[in-house]
Every structure is written in structure tokens, then in C-alpha cells.
Design a protein around this motif. Structure first.
Motif, PDB file in Angstrom:
ATOM      1  N   PHE A 144      14.694   3.982  -3.361  1.00 20.34           N
ATOM      2  CA  PHE A 144      15.291   3.079  -4.353  1.00 20.34           C
ATOM      3  C   PHE A 144      15.531   3.993  -5.604  1.00 20.34           C
ATOM      4  O   PHE A 144      16.462   3.810  -6.267  1.00 20.34           O
ATOM      5  CB  PHE A 144      14.443   2.027  -4.791  1.00 20.34           C
ATOM      6  N   ASP A 145      14.408   4.613  -6.100  1.00 24.72           N
ATOM      7  CA  ASP A 145      14.863   5.409  -7.439  1.00 24.72           C
ATOM      8  C   ASP A 145      13.340   6.470  -7.408  1.00 24.72           C
ATOM      9  O   ASP A 145      12.015   6.080  -7.175  1.00 24.72           O
ATOM     10  CB  ASP A 145      14.562   4.592  -8.567  1.00 24.72           C
ATOM     11  N   LYS A 146      13.551   7.431  -7.501  1.00 32.18           N
ATOM     12  CA  LYS A 146      12.571   8.751  -7.487  1.00 32.18           C
ATOM     13  C   LYS A 146      11.501   8.473  -8.505  1.00 32.18           C
ATOM     14  O   LYS A 146      10.332   8.970  -8.666  1.00 32.18           O
ATOM     15  CB  LYS A 146      13.090  10.198  -7.380  1.00 32.18           C
ATOM     16  N   ASN A 147      11.932   7.887  -9.696  1.00 35.04           N
ATOM     17  CA  ASN A 147      11.168   7.663 -10.786  1.00 35.04           C
ATOM     18  C   ASN A 147      10.243   6.461 -10.921  1.00 35.04           C
ATOM     19  O   ASN A 147       9.511   6.262 -11.764  1.00 35.04           O
ATOM     20  CB  ASN A 147      11.727   7.921 -12.057  1.00 35.04           C
ATOM     21  N   PHE A 148      10.581   5.706  -9.854  1.00 31.83           N
ATOM     22  CA  PHE A 148       9.723   4.367  -9.632  1.00 31.83           C
ATOM     23  C   PHE A 148       8.066   4.937  -9.293  1.00 31.83           C
ATOM     24  O   PHE A 148       8.022   5.833  -8.642  1.00 31.83           O
ATOM     25  CB  PHE A 148       9.970   3.556  -8.517  1.00 31.83           C
ATOM     26  N   ILE A 149       6.973   4.304  -9.826  1.00 32.82           N
ATOM     27  CA  ILE A 149       5.965   4.697  -9.775  1.00 32.82           C
ATOM     28  C   ILE A 149       4.939   3.681  -8.801  1.00 32.82           C
ATOM     29  O   ILE A 149       5.274   2.544  -8.853  1.00 32.82           O
ATOM     30  CB  ILE A 149       4.790   4.811 -11.049  1.00 32.82           C
ATOM     31  N   GLY A 150       4.240   4.222  -7.693  1.00 31.43           N
ATOM     32  CA  GLY A 150       3.807   3.524  -6.709  1.00 31.43           C
ATOM     33  C   GLY A 150       2.036   3.491  -7.011  1.00 31.43           C
ATOM     34  O   GLY A 150       1.722   4.624  -7.103  1.00 31.43           O
ATOM     35  N   LEU A 151       1.572   2.685  -7.002  1.00 25.12           N
ATOM     36  CA  LEU A 151      -0.048   2.537  -7.000  1.00 25.12           C
ATOM     37  C   LEU A 151      -0.542   1.938  -5.823  1.00 25.12           C
ATOM     38  O   LEU A 151      -0.003   0.820  -5.349  1.00 25.12           O
ATOM     39  CB  LEU A 151      -0.325   1.770  -8.339  1.00 25.12           C
ATOM     40  N   ARG A 152      -1.645   2.150  -5.418  1.00 26.41           N
ATOM     41  CA  ARG A 152      -2.371   1.607  -4.675  1.00 26.41           C
ATOM     42  C   ARG A 152      -4.155   1.756  -4.981  1.00 26.41           C
ATOM     43  O   ARG A 152      -4.561   2.808  -5.449  1.00 26.41           O
ATOM     44  CB  ARG A 152      -2.348   2.238  -3.098  1.00 26.41           C
ATOM     45  N   GLY A 153      -4.929   0.686  -4.415  1.00 25.93           N
ATOM     46  CA  GLY A 153      -6.379   0.794  -4.675  1.00 25.93           C
ATOM     47  C   GLY A 153      -6.900  -0.293  -3.488  1.00 25.93           C
ATOM     48  O   GLY A 153      -6.119  -0.771  -2.694  1.00 25.93           O
ATOM     49  N   SER A 154      -8.302  -0.456  -3.517  1.00 26.35           N
ATOM     50  CA  SER A 154      -8.697  -1.287  -2.881  1.00 26.35           C
ATOM     51  C   SER A 154      -8.260  -2.812  -2.908  1.00 26.35           C
ATOM     52  O   SER A 154      -7.702  -3.014  -3.856  1.00 26.35           O
ATOM     53  CB  SER A 154     -10.505  -1.367  -2.952  1.00 26.35           C
ATOM     54  N   THR A 201      -4.712   4.930  -7.317  1.00 23.26           N
ATOM     55  CA  THR A 201      -4.166   6.125  -6.997  1.00 23.26           C
ATOM     56  C   THR A 201      -2.654   5.990  -6.924  1.00 23.26           C
ATOM     57  O   THR A 201      -2.177   4.704  -6.403  1.00 23.26           O
ATOM     58  CB  THR A 201      -4.484   6.795  -5.912  1.00 23.26           C
ATOM     59  N   ASP A 202      -1.902   7.121  -7.179  1.00 26.77           N
ATOM     60  CA  ASP A 202      -0.333   6.971  -7.401  1.00 26.77           C
ATOM     61  C   ASP A 202       0.359   7.384  -5.891  1.00 26.77           C
ATOM     62  O   ASP A 202      -0.649   7.742  -5.095  1.00 26.77           O
ATOM     63  CB  ASP A 202       0.302   7.694  -8.345  1.00 26.77           C
ATOM     64  N   GLN A 203       1.410   7.821  -5.829  1.00 24.83           N
ATOM     65  CA  GLN A 203       2.040   7.901  -4.575  1.00 24.83           C
ATOM     66  C   GLN A 203       2.193   9.296  -4.518  1.00 24.83           C
ATOM     67  O   GLN A 203       2.505   9.917  -3.233  1.00 24.83           O
ATOM     68  CB  GLN A 203       3.648   7.723  -4.687  1.00 24.83           C
ATOM     69  N   ASP A 204       1.400  10.097  -5.330  1.00 22.24           N
ATOM     70  CA  ASP A 204       1.346  11.678  -4.944  1.00 22.24           C
ATOM     71  C   ASP A 204      -0.416  11.705  -4.681  1.00 22.24           C
ATOM     72  O   ASP A 204      -0.944  12.885  -4.566  1.00 22.24           O
ATOM     73  CB  ASP A 204       1.338  12.612  -6.098  1.00 22.24           C
ATOM     74  N   ARG A 264      -1.691  -0.336   4.969  1.00 24.05           N
ATOM     75  CA  ARG A 264      -0.632   0.567   5.485  1.00 24.05           C
ATOM     76  C   ARG A 264       0.288   1.258   4.507  1.00 24.05           C
ATOM     77  O   ARG A 264       0.790   2.175   4.950  1.00 24.05           O
ATOM     78  CB  ARG A 264       0.526  -0.502   6.107  1.00 24.05           C
ATOM     79  N   ASP A 265       0.064   0.970   3.485  1.00 23.72           N
ATOM     80  CA  ASP A 265       0.728   1.646   2.223  1.00 23.72           C
ATOM     81  C   ASP A 265      -0.097   3.007   1.715  1.00 23.72           C
ATOM     82  O   ASP A 265      -0.579   2.849   0.697  1.00 23.72           O
ATOM     83  CB  ASP A 265       1.042   0.737   1.038  1.00 23.72           C
ATOM     84  N   THR A 266       0.059   3.895   2.593  1.00 25.67           N
ATOM     85  CA  THR A 266      -0.586   5.357   2.025  1.00 25.67           C
ATOM     86  C   THR A 266       0.302   5.749   1.170  1.00 25.67           C
ATOM     87  O   THR A 266       1.203   5.463   0.860  1.00 25.67           O
ATOM     88  CB  THR A 266      -0.743   6.193   3.242  1.00 25.67           C
ATOM     89  N   ALA A 267      -0.451   6.747   0.285  1.00 29.13           N
ATOM     90  CA  ALA A 267       0.435   7.598  -0.742  1.00 29.13           C
ATOM     91  C   ALA A 267       1.765   8.111  -0.420  1.00 29.13           C
ATOM     92  O   ALA A 267       2.967   7.857  -0.891  1.00 29.13           O
ATOM     93  CB  ALA A 267      -0.605   8.655  -1.385  1.00 29.13           C
ATOM     94  N   THR A 268       1.600   8.688   0.937  1.00 31.64           N
ATOM     95  CA  THR A 268       2.884   9.003   1.337  1.00 31.64           C
ATOM     96  C   THR A 268       4.000   8.155   1.875  1.00 31.64           C
ATOM     97  O   THR A 268       5.191   8.298   1.424  1.00 31.64           O
ATOM     98  CB  THR A 268       2.620   9.942   2.811  1.00 31.64           C
ATOM     99  N   GLN A 269       3.411   7.048   2.496  1.00 31.30           N
ATOM    100  CA  GLN A 269       4.369   5.724   2.785  1.00 31.30           C
ATOM    101  C   GLN A 269       5.044   5.337   1.387  1.00 31.30           C
ATOM    102  O   GLN A 269       5.983   4.905   1.395  1.00 31.30           O
ATOM    103  CB  GLN A 269       3.526   4.847   3.298  1.00 31.30           C
ATOM    104  N   LEU A 270       4.001   5.163   0.412  1.00 31.42           N
ATOM    105  CA  LEU A 270       4.780   4.678  -0.819  1.00 31.42           C
ATOM    106  C   LEU A 270       5.878   5.570  -1.551  1.00 31.42           C
ATOM    107  O   LEU A 270       6.861   5.298  -1.918  1.00 31.42           O
ATOM    108  CB  LEU A 270       3.464   4.364  -2.143  1.00 31.42           C
TER     109      LEU A 270
END
Length: 210
Positions: A134-144, A58-61, A121-127
Motif C-alpha cells: 500500500f505505502d512503504k511509509n505506513f508504520i506497522g506495530l505488533r505487541g502481545s 515492535t515495528d515492521q522492522d 500471524r502478523d510477524t514483523a516480516t509479514q507486516l
């Protein structure tokens, strides 16, 4: 024919050759990049591209992301986490500076992706909050952890999952970046530590290719 005349003939021929190369380059639209120059900048290309595994992210949203969506642009993929004390903020700051200095045409063909190695710890909101610094266009991903390890191992950028029971734990991970092509396949790496200036000089040579 005198020596002077011979010299003139050689120079004329050389000029014609150079002019021909320039015309040929213009007609073909793009110059071929120089792998040796890329290597000197820490950009290592694979002999053969690699497919990415099918994992759930899932992404940062908080929106589900299929890795097949990482197409259409070149992607620099970094495995890190928002509570990282050193490597991550340094690397992301460098990547921000690289983007700032790239010409617009190259910038349009590049995206930066952070894959969290600390989904606890890295929830979508945290990411989202962290990357926006740093940059609003950077993409954050998290998974199991399992899916994240599968992806990291497939890209040959492994990490060691932390013992999340320990307060203030840190995660051992690499500073290397995976290089994903516009076709969604891994094309290579950017070896850490890298030079911001060398990446700025050499990335445009690569980004113009598919």
C-alpha cells in the motif's frame, strides 16, 4: 444621504471588514479549523485529549517502539491485520489515496499506523511486506494481545481476540481510526466508513495545528 450612497457606504464597510479579516489571518499565520466541517467529514474531535497507555510494541522492522515516539506528526491509527479479507485492505487503500492527494505541506505532518490485532500471524516480516504493497511509509506495530487490547480500549476502538486454534480464523475489529496529535495524545477519531474525498478536503485544516 440617498439609498445609493448608503449602499455604497455599506459595501465599502463590508469590503474593509473582509480585508481586515484576511490581513489578520495572514498575520496570525493560520486560520482556525471548523469543527463542524470536520464532523461532516467523519472527523470527531474529543472535548479533551487522552494520554496513551504505556505498552510494549515492535515495528515492521522488529525494532521496539514506545508509543511516546508517535509525536511530531498527526497519526491515523488503524487496528487491523494482514489476513483481513475486506475492511483492512479497503481502508489502507483509501488511506494511500488520501496521502496521494494531500498537499505536500499537510502530507509532511501525517503518518499512518497499523496496529495488528493478530500478532500470532502478523510477524514483523509479514507486516512489512503487507504494508509495502500500500505505502512503504505506513508504520506497522505488533505487541502481545494483552498490550494491544489495553491500547485499543484506551483509544475506544476495541476488538475481539480470535480463537487462534481455528484454521483460517478472522478477527472482529472496528474500521474506525484513532486520531493522535503531534503531542502523542489522542485527539479524536475518524468514523468509518469514511469518504476519501472529504478527508482530503478537511484533513489539511486539522494538520496545520498542533
Amino acid at each position: 444621504m440617498s439609498r445609493t450612497q448608503k449602499t455604497v457606504v455599506v459595501l465599502v464597510a463590508l469590503a474593509a471588514l473582509i480585508a481586515g479579516l484576511i490581513v489578520n489571518q495572514a498575520l496570525n499565520g493560520k486560520a482556525r479549523f471548523n469543527p463542524e466541517a470536520l464532523t461532516a467529514a467523519g472527523i470527531i474531535l474529543l472535548p479533551q485529549s487522552r494520554a496513551l497507555p504505556e505498552v510494549g510494541m515492535t515495528d515492521q522492522d522488529g525494532q521496539p517502539v514506545n508509543l511516546a515516539q508517535l509525536t511530531g506528526k498527526w497519526s491515523l491509527v488503524f487496528f487491523g491485520y494482514t489476513y483481513c479479507p475486506d475492511i483492512c485492505p479497503t481502508t489502507l487503500a483509501q488511506l494511500r489515496e488520501v496521502k496521494r492527494q494531500l498537499p505536500e505541506q499537510a502530507l509532511e505532518r501525517l503518518q499512518v499506523v497499523l496496529v495488528s490485532v493478530d500478532p500470532e500471524r502478523d510477524t514483523a516480516t509479514q507486516l512489512k511486506q503487507y504494508l509495502a504493497y500500500f505505502d512503504k511509509n505506513f508504520i506497522g506495530l505488533r505487541g502481545s494481545i494483552g498490550d494491544t487490547q489495553t491500547l485499543a480500549n484506551a483509544l475506544s476502538i476495541p476488538f475481539i481476540p480470535a480463537d487462534t486454534r481455528k484454521p483460517g480464523y478472522t478477527v472482529d475489529h472496528s474500521g474506525n481510526l484513532a486520531l493522535i496529535g503531534p503531542d502523542g495524545r489522542q485527539r479524536g477519531f475518524v468514523r468509518a466508513p469514511f469518504s476519501t474525498q472529504k478527508l482530503v478536503e478537511r484533513l489539511p485544516d486539522l494538520l496545520e495545528h498542533d
